[in-house]
Motif scaffolding. Structure first.
Motif, PDB file in Angstrom:
ATOM      1  N   ASP A 106       0.853  -1.180   0.000  1.00  0.00           N
ATOM      2  CA  ASP A 106       0.000   0.000   0.000  1.00  0.00           C
ATOM      3  C   ASP A 106       0.897   1.240   0.000  1.00  0.00           C
ATOM      4  OD1 ASP A 106      -2.902   1.154   0.804  1.00  0.00           O
ATOM      5  OD2 ASP A 106      -1.344   2.215   1.936  1.00  0.00           O
ATOM      6  N   SER A 107       0.638   2.168  -0.917  1.00  0.00           N
ATOM      7  CA  SER A 107       1.526   3.323  -1.032  1.00  0.00           C
ATOM      8  C   SER A 107       1.492   4.207   0.206  1.00  0.00           C
ATOM      9  CB  SER A 107       1.194   4.130  -2.282  1.00  0.00           C
ATOM     10  OG  SER A 107      -0.126   4.617  -2.241  1.00  0.00           O
ATOM     11  N   HIS A 108       0.330   4.373   0.816  1.00  0.00           N
ATOM     12  CA  HIS A 108       0.242   5.226   2.005  1.00  0.00           C
ATOM     13  C   HIS A 108       0.940   4.592   3.207  1.00  0.00           C
ATOM     14  CE1 HIS A 108      -2.333   7.970  -0.117  1.00  0.00           C
ATOM     15  NE2 HIS A 108      -3.120   6.963  -0.457  1.00  0.00           N
ATOM     16  N   ASP A 116       4.195   5.880   5.336  1.00  0.00           N
ATOM     17  CA  ASP A 116       4.230   5.911   6.796  1.00  0.00           C
ATOM     18  C   ASP A 116       5.435   5.149   7.338  1.00  0.00           C
ATOM     19  OD1 ASP A 116       1.884   7.371   6.837  1.00  0.00           O
ATOM     20  OD2 ASP A 116       0.608   5.655   7.373  1.00  0.00           O
ATOM     21  N   LEU A 117       5.698   3.991   6.747  1.00  0.00           N
ATOM     22  CA  LEU A 117       6.803   3.160   7.202  1.00  0.00           C
ATOM     23  C   LEU A 117       8.148   3.857   6.971  1.00  0.00           C
ATOM     24  CD1 LEU A 117       7.671   0.476   8.428  1.00  0.00           C
ATOM     25  CD2 LEU A 117       7.484  -0.552   6.155  1.00  0.00           C
ATOM     26  N   ALA A 145      10.713   5.219   9.853  1.00  0.00           N
ATOM     27  CA  ALA A 145      12.122   4.811   9.883  1.00  0.00           C
ATOM     28  C   ALA A 145      13.049   6.024   9.822  1.00  0.00           C
ATOM     29  CB  ALA A 145      12.419   3.851   8.737  1.00  0.00           C
ATOM     30  N   LEU A 146      12.733   6.977   8.970  1.00  0.00           N
ATOM     31  CA  LEU A 146      13.571   8.173   8.877  1.00  0.00           C
ATOM     32  C   LEU A 146      13.531   8.989  10.162  1.00  0.00           C
ATOM     33  CD1 LEU A 146      12.864   9.281   5.193  1.00  0.00           C
ATOM     34  CD2 LEU A 146      15.001   8.352   6.111  1.00  0.00           C
ATOM     35  N   SER A 147      12.363   9.060  10.784  1.00  0.00           N
ATOM     36  CA  SER A 147      12.281   9.813  12.042  1.00  0.00           C
ATOM     37  C   SER A 147      13.043   9.114  13.162  1.00  0.00           C
ATOM     38  CB  SER A 147      10.823  10.065  12.440  1.00  0.00           C
ATOM     39  OG  SER A 147      10.194   8.874  12.841  1.00  0.00           O
ATOM     40  N   LYS A 148      13.113   7.800  13.104  1.00  0.00           N
ATOM     41  CA  LYS A 148      13.880   7.049  14.108  1.00  0.00           C
ATOM     42  C   LYS A 148      15.381   7.173  13.897  1.00  0.00           C
ATOM     43  CE  LYS A 148      10.596   3.304  15.139  1.00  0.00           C
ATOM     44  NZ  LYS A 148      10.404   1.840  15.051  1.00  0.00           N
ATOM     45  N   THR A 149      15.800   7.414  12.663  1.00  0.00           N
ATOM     46  CA  THR A 149      17.224   7.336  12.338  1.00  0.00           C
ATOM     47  C   THR A 149      17.906   8.667  12.038  1.00  0.00           C
ATOM     48  OG1 THR A 149      16.725   6.927  10.002  1.00  0.00           O
ATOM     49  CG2 THR A 149      16.979   4.989  11.416  1.00  0.00           C
TER      50      THR A 149
END
Length: 168
Positions: A33-35, A39-40, A44-48
């Protein structure tokens, strides 16, 4: 300046610009799913992002972000509601979700039916072309568990109604 972006350090914004589409594709293969893929990747970017400066180049940071994507995806099984969220204005819309270029939609449908860990292992194995030990490290499981999920996932794909009649 070094023209080889795999070894360059572009800065976090440059990294996202250069590598974001590839990260989204990996996430899309997992979620279907594109949405949810967006989100995923965003999760991940916000965690890293605070660790960006800790890596010698963008290729190393990308491996770290991809590991975070796969581990986050696997951990989301506890929160089943994220898969079923739909905005009210889109519930009646029956348009097919965006499929990345070169990805067979029937294969994606078959992958969607797999348990989360089997799907993650097969995506890492066949779309990311990682070895068993690398998959084990990324997902935080043993190599034997990777082999078990791979075997069971492939068996389920062979039996999938979405791939019936496609040859072995």
């Amino acid at each position: 300046m070094n023209d080889d972006v795999s070894e360059a350090t572009l800065g976090f914004e440059g990294f996202v610009t250069q590598r974001g589409r590839g990260l989204w594709r990996a996430a899309w293969l997992l979620t279907g799913d594109s949405h949810h893929a967006e989100d995923l990747v965003q999760t991940a970017l916000s965690k890293t992002f605070t660790r960006y400066g800790d890596f010698g180049n963008d290729a190393q940071f990308e491996a770290y972000v991809r590991t975070t994507i796969y581990r986050t995806f696997v951990s989301w099984w506890r929160k089943l509601s994220w898969r079923n969220e739909k905005a009210a204005e889109f519930v009646a819309d029956s348009a097919a979700p965006e499929t990345p270029h070169g990805v067979n939609r029937d294969l994606v449908r078959a992958l969607e039916e797999l348990p989360r860990m089997q799907r993650a292992v097969l995506v890492l194995q066949y779309f990311e072309d990682l070895a068993t030990d690398d998959i084990a490290q990324r997902l935080g499981i043993s190599p034997g568990t990777v082999k078990t999920h791979s075997y069971r996932g492939r068996a389920a794909l062979r039996a999938s109604k979405h791939l019936a009649g496609r040859g072995e």
